[in-house]
Design an enzyme around this catalytic site. Structure first.
Site, mmCIF file in Angstrom:
data_model
loop_
_atom_site.group_PDB
_atom_site.id
_atom_site.type_symbol
_atom_site.label_atom_id
_atom_site.label_comp_id
_atom_site.label_asym_id
_atom_site.label_seq_id
_atom_site.Cartn_x
_atom_site.Cartn_y
_atom_site.Cartn_z
ATOM 1 N N ASP A 69 39.799 31.663 10.234
ATOM 2 C CA ASP A 69 40.371 31.725 8.892
ATOM 3 C C ASP A 69 39.370 31.318 7.823
ATOM 4 O O ASP A 69 39.415 31.814 6.700
ATOM 5 C CB ASP A 69 41.616 30.840 8.815
ATOM 6 C CG ASP A 69 42.848 31.548 9.369
ATOM 7 O OD1 ASP A 69 42.671 32.487 10.166
ATOM 8 O OD2 ASP A 69 43.966 31.151 9.027
ATOM 9 N N CYS A 79 41.728 28.124 17.527
ATOM 10 C CA CYS A 79 41.872 28.191 16.068
ATOM 11 C C CYS A 79 43.175 28.835 15.635
ATOM 12 O O CYS A 79 43.901 29.423 16.423
ATOM 13 C CB CYS A 79 40.656 28.862 15.460
ATOM 14 S SG CYS A 79 39.185 27.802 15.593
ATOM 15 N N ASP A 80 43.391 28.745 14.364
ATOM 16 C CA ASP A 80 44.646 28.913 13.642
ATOM 17 C C ASP A 80 45.731 29.772 14.283
ATOM 18 O O ASP A 80 46.706 29.267 14.790
ATOM 19 C CB ASP A 80 44.327 29.439 12.242
ATOM 20 C CG ASP A 80 43.619 28.384 11.408
ATOM 21 O OD1 ASP A 80 43.026 27.472 12.001
ATOM 22 O OD2 ASP A 80 43.659 28.461 10.183
ATOM 23 N N SER A 93 46.005 26.861 3.526
ATOM 24 C CA SER A 93 45.322 26.300 4.685
ATOM 25 C C SER A 93 45.827 24.885 4.934
ATOM 26 O O SER A 93 46.289 24.202 4.017
ATOM 27 C CB SER A 93 43.818 26.252 4.414
ATOM 28 O OG SER A 93 43.163 25.409 5.323
#
Length: 560
Positions: free
Chosen positions: A81, A122-123, A474
């Site tokens: 991201d 990750c995200d 975020s």
């Protein structure tokens, strides 16, 4: 042969051709006779959080073999991201969650695995894998890649990715030079791992541990620590134990387990993206989960940690302070943790906490409940005339001056337009930057907007300016950033009717978000409003826009 799911793919006279193809992989008959364990590896050379996952995959496979299984690795995609931020790449991040879940389901069902080990970091990769885990309901363990260590921004000064985003605003405000910015750029992210603070990736990895589908330590052991490799080997061994005992994800992810995760979410001050991902994961487990549970538990669960961006500590500090077990043990004092819930250790939450001697080892990093940062949790759900179906704010990262504030609407139809206005000095104290048509369908893709929030903070406006959007933020976002405003503008929500100069009342303590325009005026605007059709030059985003539902229920695909 082992009585297992894979029998339908490898056993019997008519499956001789299938065995022939398994021999082509180099498998021996002994390996074929053992349970087949899929190892879902999201390693790639693009995402810093995933650059080292091959090492963990090797460790997982060693653990599976040690426990008598045959591991077979296959890949999954992942988006960084941070790299995708603030350009069209971010439109593809949230959609990747659904594609990750779908592609894993395709591989697992097509090849009849007996069990699975998931290796994300990750995200969107973490919730995507958890969604697939719930759908498939095969004995499973998740082992993440672990957090990055903080970088060095000078003597006794740590930094992370958010430091760089905020430094962009500081440079534009003239408080640092371009040379100082570039020096920080080079040193803020020192190596592999998910970004060092309590951003979305680390939030989800901690909640996976809390849910019980990942081993203790999953959320906090640093990526570069040998303990992470040992944890991966243990994950490989544990999945074989789960297979033997027939313990499956839906035995673990119950309503009580989800409530545990939301309580820890509030205590840690996790990313607002958890309000998007947890309902999607729970939905795949057959547990409808609305925004309301977050607000209900936030009222009871104190905020015990302030990690970057809300404070000066990082994931490594949380790990050294006792990690997620310490946070859960502290919340248990308020009876906010259900200790009877099963976990992938084969033991209950309570048994795990006892075996780990869970306790706070550094009260500066994890505050005891008596010294909580606040009696309420890190996230608040707001409702009102601007957000009839709800909006989300990370209240633990909001300055006291912005907790209850009336702002003047500055309306922008995209993140780019807002970013130009912020960096050109056109946003003033008392403004509320409204960014619309950035929701799941309107984007399409519901972009994360770290750049404008970081620029506002970096330019010294964090205590005087709000950002309100039907998009999302975020986990690294700091300040009065209110996202997920629902219904979104593309669904003709009230946010589509906001005009330049309108007054907006923000009241986080009372969970209110109101557009201060009369009902008569709103009716006139709605009558004159022209519906804006979602469009994209990319076929993948056009398909996503047709399938995706509201952010208020996690942005899952609509039922077909």
């Amino acid at each position: 042969m082992h009585d297992s799911n894979s029998q339908k793919m490898k056993c019997g006279l008519e499956k001789a051709p299938h065995r022939s193809l398994l021999y082509a992989l180099g498998l021996t008959r002994e390996e074929m006779d053992r349970p087949l364990v899929g190892v879902v590896n999201a390693a790639n050379e693009v995402v810093p959080g995933h650059i080292h996952l091959d090492t963990l995959a090797s460790a997982v496979k060693a653990g599976v073999r040690l426990a008598g299984g045959t591991p077979l690795e296959f890949p999954a995609i992942a988006v960084c991201d941070g790299i995708a931020m603030n350009h069209e790449g971010m439109r593809f991040s949230l959609p990747s969650r659904e594609f990750i879940a779908d592609s894993i389901e395709i591989m697992a069902r097509a090849h009849a695995f007996d069990a699975l080990v998931f290796i994300p970091n990750c995200d969107k990769c973490v919730p995507g894998m958890l969604m697939a885990m719930m759908r498939l309901n095969l004995p499973s363990v998740l082992i993440s890649g672990g957090p990055m260590l903080p970088g060095n921004a000078g003597p006794h000064q740590k930094a992370d990715l958010i430091s760089v985003f905020e430094a962009v605003g500081r440079m534009r405000a003239g408080t640092i030079s371009e040379e100082e910015l570039e020096e920080m750029t080079e040193h803020a992210c020192p190596g592999c791992g998910s970004c060092a603070g309590m951003f979305t990736a680390n939030s989800m990895n901690c909640l996976a541990e809390t849910l019980g589908v990942a081993l203790p330590g999953n959320g906090t052991i640093p990526a570069v620590d040998a303990a992470r490799v040992r944890l991966a080997k243990t994950a490989g061994m544990r999945v074989m134990e789960l297979l033997a005992k027939n313990i499956r994800p839906l035995d673990i992810v119950t309503r009580d387990a989800v409530a545990n995760a939301v309580a820890v979410d509030m205590a840690l001050g996790c990313s607002t993206n958890t309000v998007l991902h947890m309902p999607a994961i729970a939905g795949e487990a057959g547990l409808p989960l609305g925004m309301e549970i977050f607000d209900e538990i936030s009222r009871k669960a104190p905020n015990l940690c302030k990690l970057s961006p809300a404070g000066k500590y990082y994931m490594v500090d949380l790990n050294n302070a006792g990690g997620i077990p310490a946070v859960m043990q502290e919340l248990a004092r308020l009876e906010l943790i259900s200790k009877h819930c099963m976990t992938v250790t084969g033991k209950t939450v309570g048994e795990n906490l006892q075996l780990l001697h869970a306790r706070i080892r550094d009260p500066e990093v994890i505050h005891p409940i008596e010294q909580a940062y606040s009696k309420e949790g890190g996230i608040a759900i707001l409702h009102g005339s601007l957000a009839p179906d709800g909006a989300v704010v990370k209240q633990s990262a909001v300055a006291s001056e912005m907790m209850c504030r009336e702002v003047r609407a500055r309306v922008f139809e995209s993140e780019e337009d807002a970013m130009h206005a912020i960096l050109d000095g056109k946003i003033k104290p008392g403004d509320g930057v409204v960014i619309r048509y950035e929701g799941p369908r309107g984007g399409p893709g519901m972009r994360e907007m770290l750049s404008p929030t970081a620029a506002i903070t970096g330019m010294g406006l964090g205590k005087d300016v709000a950002l309100l959007t039907d998009g999302r933020f975020s986990g690294g976002t700091n300040g009065a950033a209110i996202g997920h405003i629902s219904p979104e503008a593309a669904d003709d929500g009230v946010i589509a009717l906001v005009q330049e100069g309108d007054r907006i009342a923000i009241d986080i303590p009372n969970r209110k978000l109101d557009l201060l325009v009369s009902s008569e005026e709103l009716a006139k605007r709605r009558a004159a409003h022209v519906h804006k059709e979602t469009s994209s030059s990319y076929s993948v985003l056009r398909r996503y826009a047709k399938l995706v539902s509201s952010a208020a229920n996690g942005g899952r695909y609509k039922e077909i």
